[in-house]
Design a protein around this motif. Structure first.
Motif, PDB file in Angstrom:
ATOM      1  N   GLU A 284      57.743  28.582  86.221  1.00  0.00           N
ATOM      2  CA  GLU A 284      59.129  28.789  86.655  1.00  0.00           C
ATOM      3  C   GLU A 284      60.067  28.923  85.455  1.00  0.00           C
ATOM      4  O   GLU A 284      61.020  29.711  85.474  1.00  0.00           O
ATOM      5  CB  GLU A 284      59.582  27.630  87.541  1.00  0.00           C
ATOM      6  CG  GLU A 284      58.846  27.532  88.882  1.00  0.00           C
ATOM      7  CD  GLU A 284      59.035  28.773  89.715  1.00  0.00           C
ATOM      8  OE1 GLU A 284      60.187  29.162  89.947  1.00  0.00           O
ATOM      9  OE2 GLU A 284      58.021  29.389  90.103  1.00  0.00           O
ATOM     10  N   ARG A 287      59.659  32.329  84.150  1.00  0.00           N
ATOM     11  CA  ARG A 287      60.350  33.251  85.040  1.00  0.00           C
ATOM     12  C   ARG A 287      61.849  33.312  84.708  1.00  0.00           C
ATOM     13  O   ARG A 287      62.441  34.397  84.609  1.00  0.00           O
ATOM     14  CB  ARG A 287      60.146  32.811  86.484  1.00  0.00           C
ATOM     15  CG  ARG A 287      60.857  33.673  87.523  1.00  0.00           C
ATOM     16  CD  ARG A 287      60.595  33.096  88.901  1.00  0.00           C
ATOM     17  NE  ARG A 287      61.407  33.742  89.913  1.00  0.00           N
ATOM     18  CZ  ARG A 287      61.495  33.345  91.172  1.00  0.00           C
ATOM     19  NH1 ARG A 287      60.795  32.289  91.559  1.00  0.00           N
ATOM     20  NH2 ARG A 287      62.258  33.985  92.030  1.00  0.00           N
ATOM     21  N   THR A 290      62.315  35.099  81.331  1.00  0.00           N
ATOM     22  CA  THR A 290      62.183  36.558  81.442  1.00  0.00           C
ATOM     23  C   THR A 290      63.441  37.172  82.037  1.00  0.00           C
ATOM     24  O   THR A 290      63.941  38.199  81.571  1.00  0.00           O
ATOM     25  CB  THR A 290      60.969  36.909  82.313  1.00  0.00           C
ATOM     26  OG1 THR A 290      59.797  36.347  81.730  1.00  0.00           O
ATOM     27  CG2 THR A 290      60.808  38.414  82.446  1.00  0.00           C
ATOM     28  N   GLU A 424      61.854  40.256  88.274  1.00  0.00           N
ATOM     29  CA  GLU A 424      61.954  39.002  89.003  1.00  0.00           C
ATOM     30  C   GLU A 424      63.125  38.975  89.993  1.00  0.00           C
ATOM     31  O   GLU A 424      63.887  38.035  90.059  1.00  0.00           O
ATOM     32  CB  GLU A 424      62.074  37.846  88.009  1.00  0.00           C
ATOM     33  CG  GLU A 424      60.881  37.695  87.082  1.00  0.00           C
ATOM     34  CD  GLU A 424      59.591  37.417  87.840  1.00  0.00           C
ATOM     35  OE1 GLU A 424      58.534  37.883  87.379  1.00  0.00           O
ATOM     36  OE2 GLU A 424      59.643  36.772  88.894  1.00  0.00           O
TER      37      GLU A 424
END
Length: 463
Positions: A284, A287, A290, A424
């Motif tokens: 996470e 994520r 990114t 994402e």
């Protein structure tokens, strides 16, 4: 501060008045230089013909003859050597006449009073009803010498014309001013409306109405303004949608991190579960990292193109290496990849173009069907402006409908099928692709059939 309406009106009226003054000065100059000599010559000829007639017909009644001439529109003054004076026709306003002038004409010389009348504004030979503003010729009748001074009876012939001209001039000026006022208001009204629309737009009201049926610059400006308002409304809606989406996308991993962190506080937790929860937390965090990097990249691309570090590199080799990096994911989904990637060298920023290929390949994998296929190709073409290359990414994925295709590159846009969520869930991936290609003077196009697949084509200059 003066309004545009007041300024335009004042300038227009000023131009009209200035033009009238200049026109009068020019016409007066023309009269003094051209018309006065012409009138002098014409009236001199008339006076000499009268004198010749009286000389040739000694038996004619001179007073009666001169009275008949005056009745057709002339003013005359007759004087003999004894000083006996007689006026015929309408009276002169000014009857002063130098004795030298009388003597000059009685001695046989012609007096050109019209030609030599003072050259002053509004005082022209045609309108000054003065005895000095006449033509004087010697006249002989029955052996007696006279001096005849003659001029047209302007009051008789042109009095009504003067009145008509005065009314015509006054009405022309009045109507011109009124027309300028109305026409100016008509011209300025769209600008005032546009100003009000601008204020409404600044306050966030995008539902503005403007007249776009004009076929002039203001009509074009109104159409451009409405197009801008529509675009701003779309951007505002996408901004709100983005804020909502990004808030959700950030909140989701944060909630997961918080939840698993709380679980890790349990001292009786097994080591296997602890490692699993730690791995989820790291995922996470990755994520979020990114997502942040992609947002920063897009912000950097928006500022300028100075961040480009161009050099010559092999684009075919770069895409091959990227495909190899995704081989594990391709195999996991059972996707068949075919490509035709010859060694083609171009000048560009390898890092940024790597981001382009990465987004397009990851899209083709992520939204492909199980056991689907991906075809990647590079084609070189020669054009008048220099060589170009076409890089094509074709997949057999879920595809896009027409509405989604039209907005696929819009920033923050997310299709219903989540087709644009390449970063994402931010909806920024294809926007980044388009921005990078624009910096390289290239472009990207898309063709798609819903449920069948999508083809992205990148066009870049080879040099």
């Amino acid at each position: 501060m003066k309004t545009l309406y007041v300024k335009f009106t004042a300038i227009t009226i000023g131009i009209m008045l200035l033009s009238s003054i200049i026109a009068f000065l020019l016409s007066n100059a023309y009269y003094q230089e051209k018309l006065k000599p012409y009138n002098d010559k014409k009236i001199t000829k008339m006076a000499q013909s009268i004198a010749a007639y009286t000389d040739d017909h000694p038996d004619v009644d001179l007073p009666e003859y001169l009275d008949s001439i005056s009745s057709i529109g002339y003013q005359m003054f007759l004087i003999d050597k004894t000083g006996d004076e007689t006026f015929y026709g309408a009276p002169f306003r000014v009857k002063n006449l130098p004795a030298s002038t009388r003597t000059q004409v009685l001695d046989g010389k012609v007096y050109h009073g019209i030609l030599h009348f003072p050259q002053a504004l509004f005082v022209t030979g045609f309108f000054a009803n003065e005895l000095t503003n006449t033509i004087g010729v010697p006249l002989t009748h029955n052996g007696k010498q006279f001096a005849l001074f003659i001029r047209p009876d302007i009051k008789l012939l042109f009095n009504e014309m003067h009145l008509l001209f005065a009314w015509l001039l006054g009405l022309t000026i009045l109507l011109s001013i009124l027309l300028v006022l109305f026409s100016t208001k008509y011209m300025v009204k769209p600008i005032s409306t546009l100003t009000s629309a601008t204020k409404s737009l600044a306050e966030g009201d995008f539902n503005v109405e403007l007249a776009v049926n004009r076929r002039d610059e203001l009509g074009e400006l109104s159409r451009s303004f409405l197009g801008m308002a529509k675009k701003l409304e779309q951007l505002d809606e996408m901004r709100k949608e983005f804020i909502s989406n990004i808030s959700h996308d950030i909140q989701s991993p944060l909630s997961n991190i918080k939840g698993y962190t709380n679980l890790l506080e349990n001292e009786s937790l097994r080591m296997e579960d602890r490692r699993e929860y730690t791995s989820i937390i790291n995922g996470e965090i990755e994520r979020l990292s990114t997502m942040t990097k992609q947002l920063l990249l897009l912000a950097s691309l928006d500022r300028n193109d100075e961040m480009l570090e161009k050099k010559r590199f092999n684009v075919g080799q770069q895409i091959k290496e990227l495909v190899r990096n995704y081989q594990w994911l391709i195999s996991e989904k059972g996707i068949m990849v075919s490509y035709s990637l010859p060694d083609v060298k171009i000048i560009g920023d390898p890092s940024l173009l790597h981001t382009v290929w990465d987004n397009l390949i990851s899209n083709a994998i992520k939204y492909n069907k199980p056991d689907g296929s991906i075809d990647i190709s590079i084609e070189e073409k020669e054009t008048e402006g220099g060589g170009t290359i076409l890089v094509t990414f074709k997949d057999t994925g879920i595809g896009l409908n027409q509405a989604e295709t039209e907005r696929i590159f819009d920033r923050f846009y997310r299709a219903d099928a989540a087709r644009t969520r390449t970063i994402e869930g931010t909806g920024l991936g294809l926007s980044i692709v388009q921005t990078i290609l624009h910096l390289h003077h290239g472009r990207v196009t898309v063709k798609s059939v819903h449920g069948e697949g999508t083809v992205f084509t990148v066009k870049l200059p080879a040099r």
